[in-house]
Design an enzyme around this catalytic site. Structure first.
Site, PDB file in Angstrom:
ATOM      1  N   CYS A  56      44.343  45.067  31.354  1.00 29.63           N
ATOM      2  CA  CYS A  56      44.034  44.292  30.156  1.00 29.63           C
ATOM      3  C   CYS A  56      43.127  43.146  30.559  1.00 29.63           C
ATOM      4  O   CYS A  56      43.316  42.535  31.618  1.00 29.63           O
ATOM      5  CB  CYS A  56      45.338  43.757  29.543  1.00 29.63           C
ATOM      6  SG  CYS A  56      45.101  42.640  28.139  1.00 29.63           S
ATOM      7  N   THR A  57      42.159  42.835  29.723  1.00 35.47           N
ATOM      8  CA  THR A  57      41.214  41.759  30.040  1.00 35.47           C
ATOM      9  C   THR A  57      41.880  40.391  30.071  1.00 35.47           C
ATOM     10  O   THR A  57      41.307  39.447  30.603  1.00 35.47           O
ATOM     11  CB  THR A  57      40.047  41.741  29.035  1.00 35.47           C
ATOM     12  OG1 THR A  57      40.581  41.654  27.710  1.00 35.47           O
ATOM     13  CG2 THR A  57      39.200  42.992  29.170  1.00 35.47           C
ATOM     14  N   HIS A  58      43.075  40.263  29.545  1.00 35.80           N
ATOM     15  CA  HIS A  58      43.802  38.998  29.598  1.00 35.80           C
ATOM     16  C   HIS A  58      44.434  38.749  30.980  1.00 35.80           C
ATOM     17  O   HIS A  58      44.629  37.613  31.385  1.00 35.80           O
ATOM     18  CB  HIS A  58      44.940  38.989  28.569  1.00 35.80           C
ATOM     19  CG  HIS A  58      44.493  38.884  27.159  1.00 35.80           C
ATOM     20  ND1 HIS A  58      43.838  39.897  26.500  1.00 35.80           N
ATOM     21  CD2 HIS A  58      44.643  37.891  26.251  1.00 35.80           C
ATOM     22  CE1 HIS A  58      43.592  39.528  25.262  1.00 35.80           C
ATOM     23  NE2 HIS A  58      44.083  38.315  25.085  1.00 35.80           N
ATOM     24  N   CYS A  89      38.848  46.102  25.595  1.00 33.59           N
ATOM     25  CA  CYS A  89      40.272  46.286  25.313  1.00 33.59           C
ATOM     26  C   CYS A  89      40.621  47.723  25.663  1.00 33.59           C
ATOM     27  O   CYS A  89      39.980  48.658  25.168  1.00 33.59           O
ATOM     28  CB  CYS A  89      40.559  45.999  23.844  1.00 33.59           C
ATOM     29  SG  CYS A  89      42.237  46.411  23.325  1.00 33.59           S
ATOM     30  N   ASN A  90      41.610  47.880  26.511  1.00 30.82           N
ATOM     31  CA  ASN A  90      42.025  49.210  26.937  1.00 30.82           C
ATOM     32  C   ASN A  90      42.490  50.056  25.745  1.00 30.82           C
ATOM     33  O   ASN A  90      42.143  51.229  25.626  1.00 30.82           O
ATOM     34  CB  ASN A  90      43.139  49.071  27.985  1.00 30.82           C
ATOM     35  CG  ASN A  90      43.487  50.371  28.641  1.00 30.82           C
ATOM     36  OD1 ASN A  90      42.606  51.160  28.969  1.00 30.82           O
ATOM     37  ND2 ASN A  90      44.760  50.600  28.843  1.00 30.82           N
ATOM     38  N   THR A  91      43.260  49.461  24.850  1.00 34.50           N
ATOM     39  CA  THR A  91      43.786  50.192  23.693  1.00 34.50           C
ATOM     40  C   THR A  91      42.658  50.635  22.776  1.00 34.50           C
ATOM     41  O   THR A  91      42.611  51.786  22.347  1.00 34.50           O
ATOM     42  CB  THR A  91      44.797  49.314  22.933  1.00 34.50           C
ATOM     43  OG1 THR A  91      45.805  48.883  23.843  1.00 34.50           O
ATOM     44  CG2 THR A  91      45.419  50.070  21.782  1.00 34.50           C
TER      45      THR A  91
END
Length: 166
Positions: free
Chosen positions: A127-129, A27-29
């Site tokens: 984002c991994t999504h 997760c980037n965040t």
């Protein structure tokens, strides 16, 4: 940031209690909020954070800006025209299984409409999504603009660090 950091620590502690040998913060965040502190607290364990794959986009040396679908902290800002494109709400489409609706397509068209008929060097998925909707992004921006996912680089870094730790 503190709440994300606390949640990330809680998840990492649980994974370590179950015997994890390494951690990928996908997760980037969470990476930006916690990875540096986690590496200090767990110096003997590989901890890999995911970051937008800006480096491969810069190395392509294509004309036009590089659009990062995230809020980046880019170390490449002196090498390329990097434009952050925060995408609040996009993850919710994907988590709901909405990968092809008219609402999703409208959302993406709204995000990219100011770049219509302009050169774009690359789109970086932050984002991994987002790889789940890469085809929809191509439909909106055109198939000749590279859409870059950082997943492969993250996997290579995890492998490198696991090998270093035998």
């Amino acid at each position: 940031t503190e709440e994300v950091k606390e949640l990330t620590y809680r998840a990492v502690d649980k994974l370590f209690s179950k015997g994890a040998k390494a951690i990928v913060i996908a997760c980037n965040t969470a990476t930006s909020a916690a990875v540096a502190a986690l590496r200090l607290d767990y110096p003997d364990v590989p901890i890999v954070g995911i970051e937008p794959a800006v480096k491969p986009a810069v190395k392509m040396k294509r004309s036009g800006p590089i659009i990062i679908m995230a809020t980046p902290m880019s170390k490449y800002k002196n090498e390329a025209d990097i434009i952050p494109m925060p995408c609040a709400g996009l993850m919710e489409f994907i988590e709901a299984g909405d990968l092809d609706s008219n609402e999703l397509k409208f959302y993406l068209k709204e995000k990219f409409n100011k770049y219509e008929n302009k050169d774009i060097a690359a789109i970086v998925l932050g984002c991994t999504h987002y790889p789940f909707i890469a085809d929809r992004i191509h439909e909106v921006i055109g198939g000749d603009v590279p859409v870059i996912d950082g997943g492969l680089g993250t996997c290579k870094e995890l492998r490198r660090r696991l090998e270093l730790h035998d």
